[in-house]
Design a protein around this motif. Sequence first.
Motif, PDB file in Angstrom:
ATOM      1  N   SER A 162      22.072  32.174  15.646  1.00 13.70           N
ATOM      2  CA  SER A 162      20.875  31.607  15.041  1.00 13.70           C
ATOM      3  C   SER A 162      20.328  30.458  15.893  1.00 13.70           C
ATOM      4  O   SER A 162      21.045  29.815  16.640  1.00 13.70           O
ATOM      5  CB  SER A 162      21.197  31.104  13.630  1.00 13.70           C
ATOM      6  N   THR A 163      19.062  30.252  15.733  1.00 11.67           N
ATOM      7  CA  THR A 163      18.370  29.182  16.440  1.00 11.67           C
ATOM      8  C   THR A 163      18.216  28.008  15.481  1.00 11.67           C
ATOM      9  O   THR A 163      17.829  28.186  14.325  1.00 11.67           O
ATOM     10  CB  THR A 163      16.984  29.675  16.899  1.00 11.67           C
ATOM     11  N   LEU A 164      18.508  26.811  15.959  1.00  9.71           N
ATOM     12  CA  LEU A 164      18.327  25.625  15.138  1.00  9.71           C
ATOM     13  C   LEU A 164      16.839  25.329  14.978  1.00  9.71           C
ATOM     14  O   LEU A 164      16.029  25.707  15.816  1.00  9.71           O
ATOM     15  CB  LEU A 164      19.015  24.421  15.794  1.00  9.71           C
ATOM     16  N   ASN A 165      16.498  24.625  13.914  1.00  9.07           N
ATOM     17  CA  ASN A 165      15.106  24.236  13.716  1.00  9.07           C
ATOM     18  C   ASN A 165      14.738  23.055  14.601  1.00  9.07           C
ATOM     19  O   ASN A 165      13.700  23.065  15.255  1.00  9.07           O
ATOM     20  CB  ASN A 165      14.838  23.887  12.250  1.00  9.07           C
ATOM     21  N   LYS A 166      15.608  22.021  14.630  1.00 10.50           N
ATOM     22  CA  LYS A 166      15.240  20.811  15.360  1.00 10.50           C
ATOM     23  C   LYS A 166      16.458  20.171  16.008  1.00 10.50           C
ATOM     24  O   LYS A 166      17.488  19.979  15.370  1.00 10.50           O
ATOM     25  CB  LYS A 166      14.586  19.805  14.419  1.00 10.50           C
ATOM     26  N   VAL A 167      16.300  19.827  17.281  1.00  8.81           N
ATOM     27  CA  VAL A 167      17.294  19.071  18.032  1.00  8.81           C
ATOM     28  C   VAL A 167      16.642  17.769  18.482  1.00  8.81           C
ATOM     29  O   VAL A 167      15.485  17.762  18.915  1.00  8.81           O
ATOM     30  CB  VAL A 167      17.801  19.873  19.264  1.00  8.81           C
ATOM     31  N   MET A 168      17.412  16.677  18.396  1.00  2.66           N
ATOM     32  CA  MET A 168      16.935  15.373  18.835  1.00  2.66           C
ATOM     33  C   MET A 168      17.730  14.940  20.068  1.00  2.66           C
ATOM     34  O   MET A 168      18.950  15.062  20.100  1.00  2.66           O
ATOM     35  CB  MET A 168      17.124  14.334  17.722  1.00  2.66           C
ATOM     36  N   LEU A 169      16.999  14.438  21.068  1.00  2.00           N
ATOM     37  CA  LEU A 169      17.612  13.866  22.269  1.00  2.00           C
ATOM     38  C   LEU A 169      17.375  12.372  22.244  1.00  2.00           C
ATOM     39  O   LEU A 169      16.242  11.929  22.022  1.00  2.00           O
ATOM     40  CB  LEU A 169      16.965  14.432  23.529  1.00  2.00           C
TER      41      LEU A 169
ATOM     42  N   GLU B 129      17.109  28.568  26.427  1.00  2.00           N
ATOM     43  CA  GLU B 129      18.259  29.244  25.811  1.00  2.00           C
ATOM     44  C   GLU B 129      17.978  29.632  24.357  1.00  2.00           C
ATOM     45  O   GLU B 129      18.876  30.127  23.676  1.00  2.00           O
ATOM     46  CB  GLU B 129      19.494  28.343  25.875  1.00  2.00           C
ATOM     47  N   ASN B 130      16.760  29.372  23.897  1.00  2.00           N
ATOM     48  CA  ASN B 130      16.387  29.671  22.516  1.00  2.00           C
ATOM     49  C   ASN B 130      17.372  29.025  21.543  1.00  2.00           C
ATOM     50  O   ASN B 130      17.776  29.618  20.551  1.00  2.00           O
ATOM     51  CB  ASN B 130      16.289  31.181  22.278  1.00  2.00           C
ATOM     52  N   PHE B 131      17.789  27.807  21.867  1.00  2.00           N
ATOM     53  CA  PHE B 131      18.782  27.081  21.084  1.00  2.00           C
ATOM     54  C   PHE B 131      18.152  26.399  19.874  1.00  2.00           C
ATOM     55  O   PHE B 131      18.781  26.257  18.837  1.00  2.00           O
ATOM     56  CB  PHE B 131      19.476  26.056  21.990  1.00  2.00           C
ATOM     57  N   ALA B 132      16.890  25.956  20.027  1.00  2.00           N
ATOM     58  CA  ALA B 132      16.188  25.281  18.935  1.00  2.00           C
ATOM     59  C   ALA B 132      14.701  25.579  19.003  1.00  2.00           C
ATOM     60  O   ALA B 132      14.149  25.747  20.078  1.00  2.00           O
ATOM     61  CB  ALA B 132      16.417  23.777  19.007  1.00  2.00           C
ATOM     62  N   LYS B 133      14.079  25.611  17.836  1.00  2.00           N
ATOM     63  CA  LYS B 133      12.640  25.842  17.763  1.00  2.00           C
ATOM     64  C   LYS B 133      11.864  24.613  18.215  1.00  2.00           C
ATOM     65  O   LYS B 133      10.793  24.724  18.795  1.00  2.00           O
ATOM     66  CB  LYS B 133      12.248  26.197  16.330  1.00  2.00           C
TER      67      LYS B 133
END
Length: 135
Positions: A2-9, A27-31
């Motif tokens: 699954s792809t996460l909705n939101k990642v914060m850096l 990598e389609n890791f997060a939207k």
Amino acid sequence: MSTLNKVMLIDDDQINNFVCETIIKSENFAKQVISFEWAEDALNYLKEARSAAPQDFPELIFLDINMPGMDGWQFIEEYRKLPESLTQRCCLFMLSSAVDRKDIITAKNMLEVKDFFSKPLSSEILNIIREDYMR
């Protein structure tokens, strides 16, 4: 996976944030990826999301240790004050160029920190996170 909705850096290095965002998206890791160069700004975003839009709280945070102003350790102290109902749904990872063994041990012993990774972010790190933390 699954792809996460939101990642914060959270990293004071603008180029590193750009590279991380590019890898996460490729990598389609997060939207969505949001980045902050100042930990204080990231914390204010999280506090605002807490009350105004809990759905905007990220599912994953990559946090650097050494930053001007509020560093990664100070950020975690403040992060602990946020509602557990939000923070327990968020995975916090240290992503740092710090090579001090004491920093790595300290990070891995903090309940809020899932793991410590050395920069740069890579596809391999994202795969480790997918396999070990997103099941």
